[in-house]
Design a protein around this motif. Sequence first.
Motif, PDB file in Angstrom:
ATOM      1  N   LEU A 153      34.442  -5.018 -18.538  1.00  9.47           N
ATOM      2  CA  LEU A 153      34.838  -6.401 -18.094  1.00  9.47           C
ATOM      3  C   LEU A 153      33.969  -6.697 -16.798  1.00  9.47           C
ATOM      4  O   LEU A 153      33.639  -7.855 -16.618  1.00  9.47           O
ATOM      5  CB  LEU A 153      36.195  -6.548 -17.857  1.00  9.47           C
ATOM      6  CG  LEU A 153      37.046  -7.583 -17.079  1.00  9.47           C
ATOM      7  CD1 LEU A 153      36.796  -8.838 -17.946  1.00  9.47           C
ATOM      8  CD2 LEU A 153      38.563  -7.406 -17.034  1.00  9.47           C
ATOM      9  N   GLN A 154      33.973  -5.842 -15.907  1.00 10.30           N
ATOM     10  CA  GLN A 154      33.602  -6.024 -14.707  1.00 10.30           C
ATOM     11  C   GLN A 154      31.928  -6.561 -14.640  1.00 10.30           C
ATOM     12  O   GLN A 154      31.526  -7.259 -14.151  1.00 10.30           O
ATOM     13  CB  GLN A 154      33.341  -4.988 -13.566  1.00 10.30           C
ATOM     14  CG  GLN A 154      32.835  -4.875 -12.328  1.00 10.30           C
ATOM     15  CD  GLN A 154      32.784  -3.824 -11.696  1.00 10.30           C
ATOM     16  OE1 GLN A 154      33.040  -2.593 -12.150  1.00 10.30           O
ATOM     17  NE2 GLN A 154      32.753  -3.887 -10.159  1.00 10.30           N
ATOM     18  N   LEU A 155      31.380  -5.812 -15.500  1.00 14.18           N
ATOM     19  CA  LEU A 155      29.894  -6.233 -15.689  1.00 14.18           C
ATOM     20  C   LEU A 155      29.578  -7.657 -16.385  1.00 14.18           C
ATOM     21  O   LEU A 155      28.969  -8.322 -16.265  1.00 14.18           O
ATOM     22  CB  LEU A 155      29.110  -5.337 -16.649  1.00 14.18           C
ATOM     23  CG  LEU A 155      28.716  -3.847 -15.931  1.00 14.18           C
ATOM     24  CD1 LEU A 155      28.293  -2.906 -17.108  1.00 14.18           C
ATOM     25  CD2 LEU A 155      27.757  -4.173 -14.926  1.00 14.18           C
ATOM     26  N   ALA A 156      30.463  -7.777 -17.530  1.00 16.74           N
ATOM     27  CA  ALA A 156      30.442  -9.320 -18.078  1.00 16.74           C
ATOM     28  C   ALA A 156      30.816 -10.307 -17.117  1.00 16.74           C
ATOM     29  O   ALA A 156      30.319 -11.419 -17.150  1.00 16.74           O
ATOM     30  CB  ALA A 156      31.442  -9.324 -19.293  1.00 16.74           C
ATOM     31  N   THR A 157      31.804  -9.982 -16.438  1.00 19.56           N
ATOM     32  CA  THR A 157      32.251 -10.991 -15.251  1.00 19.56           C
ATOM     33  C   THR A 157      31.213 -11.399 -14.191  1.00 19.56           C
ATOM     34  O   THR A 157      30.661 -12.502 -13.894  1.00 19.56           O
ATOM     35  CB  THR A 157      33.599 -10.666 -14.807  1.00 19.56           C
ATOM     36  OG1 THR A 157      34.674 -10.442 -15.535  1.00 19.56           O
ATOM     37  CG2 THR A 157      34.139 -11.743 -13.532  1.00 19.56           C
ATOM     38  N   GLU A 158      30.750 -10.254 -13.488  1.00 19.61           N
ATOM     39  CA  GLU A 158      29.692 -10.372 -12.620  1.00 19.61           C
ATOM     40  C   GLU A 158      28.244 -10.906 -13.027  1.00 19.61           C
ATOM     41  O   GLU A 158      27.687 -11.717 -12.355  1.00 19.61           O
ATOM     42  CB  GLU A 158      29.211  -8.946 -11.887  1.00 19.61           C
ATOM     43  CG  GLU A 158      30.336  -8.260 -11.123  1.00 19.61           C
ATOM     44  CD  GLU A 158      29.806  -6.684 -10.809  1.00 19.61           C
ATOM     45  OE1 GLU A 158      28.929  -6.221 -11.365  1.00 19.61           O
ATOM     46  OE2 GLU A 158      30.904  -6.141  -9.818  1.00 19.61           O
ATOM     47  N   ARG A 159      27.729 -10.569 -14.253  1.00 14.53           N
ATOM     48  CA  ARG A 159      26.701 -11.047 -14.941  1.00 14.53           C
ATOM     49  C   ARG A 159      26.773 -12.301 -15.346  1.00 14.53           C
ATOM     50  O   ARG A 159      25.827 -13.007 -15.879  1.00 14.53           O
ATOM     51  CB  ARG A 159      26.033  -9.978 -15.955  1.00 14.53           C
ATOM     52  CG  ARG A 159      25.806  -8.553 -15.123  1.00 14.53           C
ATOM     53  CD  ARG A 159      25.336  -7.787 -16.217  1.00 14.53           C
ATOM     54  NE  ARG A 159      24.065  -8.052 -16.830  1.00 14.53           N
ATOM     55  CZ  ARG A 159      22.724  -7.929 -16.467  1.00 14.53           C
ATOM     56  NH1 ARG A 159      22.513  -7.234 -15.390  1.00 14.53           N
ATOM     57  NH2 ARG A 159      21.711  -8.370 -17.128  1.00 14.53           N
ATOM     58  N   LYS A 160      27.964 -12.686 -15.737  1.00 12.06           N
ATOM     59  CA  LYS A 160      28.428 -14.033 -16.609  1.00 12.06           C
ATOM     60  C   LYS A 160      27.445 -14.075 -17.872  1.00 12.06           C
ATOM     61  O   LYS A 160      27.165 -14.971 -18.358  1.00 12.06           O
ATOM     62  CB  LYS A 160      27.861 -15.314 -15.583  1.00 12.06           C
ATOM     63  CG  LYS A 160      28.715 -15.443 -14.211  1.00 12.06           C
ATOM     64  CD  LYS A 160      28.134 -16.619 -13.510  1.00 12.06           C
ATOM     65  CE  LYS A 160      29.141 -16.616 -12.165  1.00 12.06           C
ATOM     66  NZ  LYS A 160      29.110 -15.544 -11.202  1.00 12.06           N
ATOM     67  N   GLU A 161      27.833 -13.137 -18.491  1.00 11.50           N
ATOM     68  CA  GLU A 161      27.212 -12.814 -20.002  1.00 11.50           C
ATOM     69  C   GLU A 161      28.079 -12.004 -20.679  1.00 11.50           C
ATOM     70  O   GLU A 161      28.801 -11.287 -20.421  1.00 11.50           O
ATOM     71  CB  GLU A 161      25.675 -12.597 -19.930  1.00 11.50           C
ATOM     72  CG  GLU A 161      25.525 -11.202 -19.370  1.00 11.50           C
ATOM     73  CD  GLU A 161      23.899 -10.766 -19.368  1.00 11.50           C
ATOM     74  OE1 GLU A 161      23.251 -11.751 -19.176  1.00 11.50           O
ATOM     75  OE2 GLU A 161      23.604  -9.622 -19.256  1.00 11.50           O
ATOM     76  N   GLN A 162      27.745 -12.138 -22.047  1.00 10.36           N
ATOM     77  CA  GLN A 162      28.305 -11.064 -23.020  1.00 10.36           C
ATOM     78  C   GLN A 162      27.780  -9.789 -22.834  1.00 10.36           C
ATOM     79  O   GLN A 162      26.592  -9.725 -22.490  1.00 10.36           O
ATOM     80  CB  GLN A 162      28.317 -11.666 -24.329  1.00 10.36           C
ATOM     81  CG  GLN A 162      28.994 -13.144 -24.860  1.00 10.36           C
ATOM     82  CD  GLN A 162      28.607 -13.310 -26.102  1.00 10.36           C
ATOM     83  OE1 GLN A 162      28.982 -12.493 -26.929  1.00 10.36           O
ATOM     84  NE2 GLN A 162      27.907 -14.277 -26.421  1.00 10.36           N
TER      85      GLN A 162
END
Length: 101
Positions: A39-48
């Motif tokens: 979740l953190q990576l998806a949110t930070e990167r703004k991608e799936q």
Amino acid sequence: MSSEIIKYSIESFLYPAHVTRVQLEEGKADWPHVLRRMLQLATERKEQVMLYSFSSRHGWTYEGKCLPNGDFYDFEGDGPFVLDKDGWTVRKSEVKEGGAA
């Protein structure tokens, strides 16, 4: 899913996925940690981002994806799920007003 320690890989989900899969992170952790990190990576990167787990019996297995808005979809495309306070997924439709499942 249990709280056992798993080997995991989180990859970016850029189209076409078979050409532009980029590993973001690999490690060993329990499921709640892995799901929070996804979740953190998806949110930070703004991608799936996609999640894979490894077992000696099945090799690498696709577990699902997370969208930047916090929605999770499992390996069959079922969802959306969100994380509860303990780091486990629950159906988004089951989350009551205020965020409690």
